[in-house]
Design a protein around this motif. Structure first.
Motif, PDB file in Angstrom:
ATOM      1  N   ILE A  78       3.476  23.025  -6.135  1.00 17.90           N
ATOM      2  CA  ILE A  78       4.935  22.841  -6.135  1.00 17.90           C
ATOM      3  C   ILE A  78       5.379  22.194  -7.445  1.00 17.90           C
ATOM      4  O   ILE A  78       6.323  22.643  -8.089  1.00 17.90           O
ATOM      5  CB  ILE A  78       5.383  21.968  -4.940  1.00 17.90           C
ATOM      6  CG1 ILE A  78       4.998  22.660  -3.640  1.00 17.90           C
ATOM      7  CG2 ILE A  78       6.885  21.731  -4.986  1.00 17.90           C
ATOM      8  CD1 ILE A  78       5.478  21.934  -2.410  1.00 17.90           C
ATOM      9  N   ALA A 116      13.353  10.227  -8.591  1.00 15.31           N
ATOM     10  CA  ALA A 116      12.349  10.159  -7.523  1.00 15.31           C
ATOM     11  C   ALA A 116      11.084   9.438  -7.988  1.00 15.31           C
ATOM     12  O   ALA A 116      10.385   8.838  -7.171  1.00 15.31           O
ATOM     13  CB  ALA A 116      12.009  11.563  -7.031  1.00 15.31           C
ATOM     14  N   THR A 117      10.788   9.479  -9.288  1.00 15.60           N
ATOM     15  CA  THR A 117       9.608   8.749  -9.753  1.00 15.60           C
ATOM     16  C   THR A 117       9.806   7.240  -9.561  1.00 15.60           C
ATOM     17  O   THR A 117       8.839   6.498  -9.526  1.00 15.60           O
ATOM     18  CB  THR A 117       9.317   8.994 -11.243  1.00 15.60           C
ATOM     19  OG1 THR A 117      10.512   8.740 -11.969  1.00 15.60           O
ATOM     20  CG2 THR A 117       8.860  10.399 -11.502  1.00 15.60           C
ATOM     21  N   VAL A 157      11.332   5.874  -6.866  1.00 14.50           N
ATOM     22  CA  VAL A 157      11.434   5.478  -5.459  1.00 14.50           C
ATOM     23  C   VAL A 157      10.198   4.650  -5.091  1.00 14.50           C
ATOM     24  O   VAL A 157       9.079   5.073  -5.346  1.00 14.50           O
ATOM     25  CB  VAL A 157      11.538   6.720  -4.551  1.00 14.50           C
ATOM     26  CG1 VAL A 157      11.398   6.339  -3.091  1.00 14.50           C
ATOM     27  CG2 VAL A 157      12.854   7.426  -4.781  1.00 14.50           C
ATOM     28  N   SER A 207       7.014   3.190  -3.441  1.00 15.17           N
ATOM     29  CA  SER A 207       6.051   3.965  -2.658  1.00 15.17           C
ATOM     30  C   SER A 207       6.118   3.600  -1.173  1.00 15.17           C
ATOM     31  O   SER A 207       5.856   4.437  -0.323  1.00 15.17           O
ATOM     32  CB  SER A 207       4.647   3.760  -3.212  1.00 15.17           C
ATOM     33  OG  SER A 207       4.340   2.388  -3.246  1.00 15.17           O
ATOM     34  N   VAL A 228       8.427   5.866   0.616  1.00  8.36           N
ATOM     35  CA  VAL A 228       7.833   7.159   0.926  1.00  8.36           C
ATOM     36  C   VAL A 228       7.005   7.056   2.202  1.00  8.36           C
ATOM     37  O   VAL A 228       7.029   7.948   3.058  1.00  8.36           O
ATOM     38  CB  VAL A 228       6.962   7.644  -0.261  1.00  8.36           C
ATOM     39  CG1 VAL A 228       6.219   8.909   0.100  1.00  8.36           C
ATOM     40  CG2 VAL A 228       7.828   7.861  -1.482  1.00  8.36           C
ATOM     41  N   PHE A 265       9.334   7.058   5.105  1.00 11.66           N
ATOM     42  CA  PHE A 265       9.890   8.411   5.250  1.00 11.66           C
ATOM     43  C   PHE A 265       8.900   9.320   5.968  1.00 11.66           C
ATOM     44  O   PHE A 265       9.232   9.980   6.956  1.00 11.66           O
ATOM     45  CB  PHE A 265      10.243   8.946   3.862  1.00 11.66           C
ATOM     46  CG  PHE A 265      10.640  10.392   3.840  1.00 11.66           C
ATOM     47  CD1 PHE A 265      11.773  10.822   4.498  1.00 11.66           C
ATOM     48  CD2 PHE A 265       9.873  11.323   3.148  1.00 11.66           C
ATOM     49  CE1 PHE A 265      12.144  12.154   4.474  1.00 11.66           C
ATOM     50  CE2 PHE A 265      10.234  12.650   3.117  1.00 11.66           C
ATOM     51  CZ  PHE A 265      11.367  13.065   3.786  1.00 11.66           C
ATOM     52  N   ILE A 294       4.002  13.458  -2.067  1.00 12.10           N
ATOM     53  CA  ILE A 294       5.408  13.235  -2.395  1.00 12.10           C
ATOM     54  C   ILE A 294       5.522  12.280  -3.583  1.00 12.10           C
ATOM     55  O   ILE A 294       6.377  12.445  -4.452  1.00 12.10           O
ATOM     56  CB  ILE A 294       6.164  12.683  -1.169  1.00 12.10           C
ATOM     57  CG1 ILE A 294       6.287  13.782  -0.119  1.00 12.10           C
ATOM     58  CG2 ILE A 294       7.551  12.168  -1.553  1.00 12.10           C
ATOM     59  CD1 ILE A 294       6.948  13.333   1.158  1.00 12.10           C
ATOM     60  N   LEU A 329       4.517  14.325  -6.760  1.00  8.73           N
ATOM     61  CA  LEU A 329       5.311  15.517  -7.090  1.00  8.73           C
ATOM     62  C   LEU A 329       6.256  15.350  -8.285  1.00  8.73           C
ATOM     63  O   LEU A 329       6.197  16.143  -9.232  1.00  8.73           O
ATOM     64  CB  LEU A 329       6.073  15.968  -5.840  1.00  8.73           C
ATOM     65  CG  LEU A 329       6.898  17.229  -5.992  1.00  8.73           C
ATOM     66  CD1 LEU A 329       5.990  18.403  -6.300  1.00  8.73           C
ATOM     67  CD2 LEU A 329       7.676  17.503  -4.714  1.00  8.73           C
ATOM     68  N   PRO A 330       7.137  14.328  -8.282  1.00 11.80           N
ATOM     69  CA  PRO A 330       8.076  14.240  -9.409  1.00 11.80           C
ATOM     70  C   PRO A 330       7.382  14.027 -10.747  1.00 11.80           C
ATOM     71  O   PRO A 330       7.795  14.594 -11.757  1.00 11.80           O
ATOM     72  CB  PRO A 330       8.966  13.042  -9.058  1.00 11.80           C
ATOM     73  CG  PRO A 330       8.377  12.403  -7.871  1.00 11.80           C
ATOM     74  CD  PRO A 330       7.377  13.290  -7.266  1.00 11.80           C
TER      75      PRO A 330
END
Lengths: 333, 280, 282
Positions: B84, B111-112, B114, B116, B119, B122, B145, B148-149
């Protein structure tokens, strides 16, 4: 016929207009377009994830908001056994430890950034820079371990008694030296956020065009004068951005803080007393929280943390971009 | 003192201050590495890598299951985040100059940052609650997650370094755009992308907070994806907070393994890319 | 009247002057058929109009040089001939480009297919660094997913045509970027030739090369001009004189003059052309 408005979204889809066929038309074959859409779908995951996080946190925390309203944020007491939930002790703990961290880290990080970007010769700047980057790679739980067994005892035995002795009159340094507490958390956070602030700061300084400092040097300025008069003013917004990025990281840092802050949801004016942060209380209590209101309150703390870091990041990115503007779209010109 | 001498003095003082700051910044690194090395080395043995954690009171024991668990979790995270992230990076680099591209890039950047732990919360509410159990799957997703960013943005940056002349050369040969990207641009950038992915994996290997209530922990061998699973950082955390002295020694040894893993990945990747640059 | 048009020449024999400037006179020998023709070609970069309606006829198996000062639109013109201009965001093309009588900008035309018929060589050599020399030559066909029969033969033929075969025949597995600049450029030519293009476009193909490599490429252009319709953008008048049959002079996005090279360079009809070739600007 009017040329394309450059203000229109410039995609690589080409629109050709012709007399009589005034419809924009897409070039490239179907498979190319499908590929583009597929990658666009993947690119949207970040957008979707951010939205989903906000939504999910809002939903999970709804019972807490319904029960306490916005008073939740100002609530001074956190006592799951009495179903009393207020966020203030954690907000204060988070802000205090992070601000202390930044206060300690920023001057040092700025010095490192200036050294790496401006003063050190290239042969030295590269390995030094990589060393600083390595600091950022060490897992936070390892910093926590070090804080727990090295820093906290040192603070308890050496530093804090001295602080109480000399500055004990100030409310900031009142209390018994326990080691654990805001001071320990601030120190660990300072150590942890320093590398990233320094590295971003270095990159911001490097983004200032060489002509600026060369101009100053050509006028007979010393290296430092060139930095202070020609480079720093140009980079100011970016440096603030770097600091905000560090702040965001410090606010959200969990493990190392949870291991050294003492984890007590109390409001006290002293750096020596134990406290708790938004992230650390979630880490400590989330897995064990059984009743739904407790979970909702923890989620609400999470939402507050998410919102604050999001805003900070937004502001920081905008500031950093101002200096080292992304060559957005320019590179194909 | 005349003006010039004063200016030279200021220059000297400020340069020294910057040097001092750097020394100050590196001192904790030295201290952390020294302690982890000194305290951890004694706890290392072959059994440490192959055995299960010992119960309280027994000596020995290891973190074999946590090591395996970390690999499982990283594998899961990679399966999710690498394809992704890389394709999202392709979009941003090749097509991402419109408003949607800017939005996606900005969200990836934000998002980098946010935390951890968020996450973790979430994924807990998304996966753990609906599966009604802590699981390796949830832990892997949480790490994915987080990665990803970073993968998205670094892939974009690296693809942007591929000169446009190669894209044009491909297009001028009548090659469809998607194949120019997949067969020419991406392979040219592949070493850089591999570096970025490795660095992201190294970072994820040390993440603890998102695993606390997703993968949880386990004191047993497990590779089942629908069951809780151990991992090095979580094992280290629980060892460190335990009241038992032998477990503290285990914690230091675990820290040594973790740091060695992360630093080896970092340094190895850097050395590889550096030597490749010299070849060119 | 004008002497017969020679299809190939060497440097020592400059092309004969033709006073009637590409307008066929009844008594002139039959001219080669038209290969490519642009009609009112206009192109934009954002809001800037780079080409302002260029109509130009290119004849089969002739080398046409395009000259003009920087920013006159000569590269853009070239890139419109294989629909490469439009891959840059914010650009636009209008008008017609007839390749073999069919408009390549016709609705529903796949630009990739057009580009497969029109080979292009760029200013800087750009072999694919991840592919071998052999892989570079075959790249066009392979990436188009065409089946490649007799790949070895095709590689050898293309490299021979590009005058590179003898230098690389034992190194076919090496990376394309391991070659010298001039060799890389010839590899790029071979890569274009492997597709058997109908037209060969060259965008200042020698400007990144040293004089010896330049001489090699120029000789190659003259040879290729015997079998391919070739368009060479250059800012070097001597080079235009050495390699081309015809020359078109562009100024500020407009075609000022198009004539046989020798005629244009020695007896320009327009004041601007004369100013340019006598070095008053550019």
């Amino acid at each position: 016929m009017q040329p394309l408005e450059p203000s229109k979204p410039m995609t690589r889809l080409v629109t050709r207009r012709r007399p009589g066929r005034d419809r924009p038309r897409r070039e490239g074959d179907v498979a190319d377009r499908r590929f583009r859409l597929l990658t666009a779908a993947f690119a949207s995951t970040s957008v979707v994830l951010l939205g989903a996080m906000a939504l999910q946190l809002a939903r999970a925390s709804k019972p807490a908001w319904r029960r306490f309203g916005l008073g939740f944020i100002g609530g001074q007491h956190w006592d799951p056994s009495r179903e009393l939930y207020g966020a203030l002790p954690f907000i204060v703990g988070t802000v205090a430890s992070s601000l202390l961290a930044l206060l300690l880290a920023i001057p040092v990080a700025l010095g490192v950034a200036i050294l790496l970007a401006e003063l050190a010769p290239g042969r030295l700047a590269r390995p030094l820079g990589q060393l600083v980057e390595l600091l950022a790679a060490i897992p936070s739980v390892v910093y926590g371990l070090w804080g727990l067994f090295v820093l906290v005892p040192w603070l308890r035995v050496t530093v804090q008694p001295a602080l109480v002795e000399t500055l004990g009159a100030l409310p900031l340094f009142r209390g018994t030296p326990r080691g654990f507490g805001v001071l320990a958390a601030g120190l660990v956070l300072a150590i942890m956020s320093l590398p990233s602030v320094a590295v971003v700061g270095r990159d911001v300084l490097r983004a200032v065009p060489a002509s600026h400092r060369e101009g100053a040097l050509a006028l007979g300025a010393t290296r430092w004068e060139a930095v202070r008069l020609a480079v720093l003013p140009q980079a100011r917004a970016g440096l603030v951005g770097a600091a905000l990025l560090g702040l965001g990281r410090a606010l959200g840092e969990t493990m190392a803080v949870a291991m050294v802050i003492g984890n007590r949801p109390e409001l006290s004016g002293s750096l020596l007393s134990p406290a708790s942060t938004l992230a650390s209380v979630v880490a400590n209590e989330f897995a064990e929280a059984t009743d739904s209101l407790h979970l909702a309150a923890l989620s609400a703390l999470g939402l507050v943390l998410f919102g604050v870091t999001l805003l900070l990041n937004l502001a920081a990115r905008l500031l950093v971009w101002q200096v080292g503007r992304l060559p957005d779209g320019a590179r194909r010109a | 003192m005349d003006r010039f001498a004063k200016r030279a003095l200021v220059d000297l003082v400020m340069r020294s201050a910057c040097t001092l700051a750097t020394a100050l910044a590196l001192a904790p690194l030295v201290s952390v590495l020294a302690y982890v090395g000194a305290q951890g080395l004694g706890g290392l043995s072959w059994g440490f890598f192959t055995e299960l954690p010992a119960p309280v009171g027994e000596s020995g024991g290891g973190v074999g299951n946590a090591l395996l668990g970390s690999l499982v979790l990283l594998g899961l995270a990679g399966c999710f985040a690498i394809p992704i992230g890389v394709l999202a990076g392709v979009y941003l680099a090749e097509f991402g100059i419109g408003p949607f591209g800017r939005l996606a890039r900005f969200c990836a950047d934000v998002a980098t940052g946010v935390p951890s732990i968020i996450v973790g919360v979430f994924v807990y509410s998304l996966v753990v609650l609906s599966m009604r159990r802590f699981s390796a799957l949830a832990g892997g997703l949480a790490l994915g997650i987080l990665m990803l960013p970073t993968i998205t943005r670094t892939t974009e940056e690296i693809l942007r370094l591929v000169p446009d002349s190669l894209r044009e050369a491909g297009l001028a040969l009548g090659v469809p755009e998607r194949r120019v990207i997949l067969r020419i641009v991406v392979p040219t950038a592949a070493p850089g992308v591999a570096t970025a992915v490795t660095l992201a994996l190294a970072r994820a290997a040390g993440e603890t907070a998102p695993l606390l209530f997703t993968a949880l922990n386990s004191r047993f061998w497990s590779t089942r994806l629908d069951q809780p699973i151990g991992s090095l950082p979580v094992q280290l955390y629980s060892y460190a907070l335990s009241p038992y002295e032998p477990w503290h020694r285990q914690a230091w040894a675990t820290a040594l393994v973790l740091v060695a893993l992360v630093l080896t990945l970092n340094l190895g990747v850097r050395a590889l890319t550096a030597s490749r640059k010299e070849l060119r | 009247m004008s002497p017969p048009l020679a299809l190939s020449r060497s440097v020592s024999q400059p092309p004969p002057r033709q006073p009637d400037r590409l307008t066929p006179s009844p008594t002139a020998p039959p001219r080669p058929p038209e290969k490519l023709r642009t009609l009112g070609l206009r192109a934009w970069h954002g809001k800037t109009e780079v080409l302002k309606g260029v109509s130009l006829q290119l004849l089969e198996r002739r080398v046409t040089a395009i000259i003009g000062p920087s920013g006159c639109g000569k590269s853009t013109f070239l890139r419109c001939l294989n629909r490469l201009h439009e891959v840059v965001p914010g650009t636009r093309v209008e008008g017609k480009v007839l390749l073999g009588g069919v408009d390549i900008y016709e609705r529903g035309t796949d630009p990739a297919r057009v580009r497969g018929r029109v080979g292009m060589v760029f200013q800087k050599p750009n072999p694919f660094p991840t592919l071998s020399i052999r892989g570079n030559v075959l790249a066009g066909l392979r990436l188009q997913r065409s089946s490649v029969r007799d790949a070895d033969e095709l590689v050898e033929r293309s490299l021979r045509q590009a005058a590179l075969w003898h230098e690389v025949k034992d190194l076919l597995g090496r990376s394309g970027s391991s070659l010298s600049g001039g060799q890389q450029q010839r590899l790029c030519i071979a890569r274009a030739l492997a597709l058997r293009p109908e037209v060969l476009l060259m965008d200042e193909p020698c400007s990144a090369l040293d004089p010896i490599a330049t001489a090699h490429i120029e000789e190659l252009i003259r040879e290729l001009g015997e079998s391919y319709t070739t368009v060479v953008v250059t800012h070097n008048l001597q080079q235009a004189a050495r390699v081309s049959h015809d020359t078109a002079f562009f100024y500020l996005g407009e075609l000022i003059e198009h004539a046989e090279t020798d005629a244009l360079l020695t007896k320009p009809r327009h004041q601007k052309t004369e100013d340019y070739i006598t070095g008053r600007f550019g």
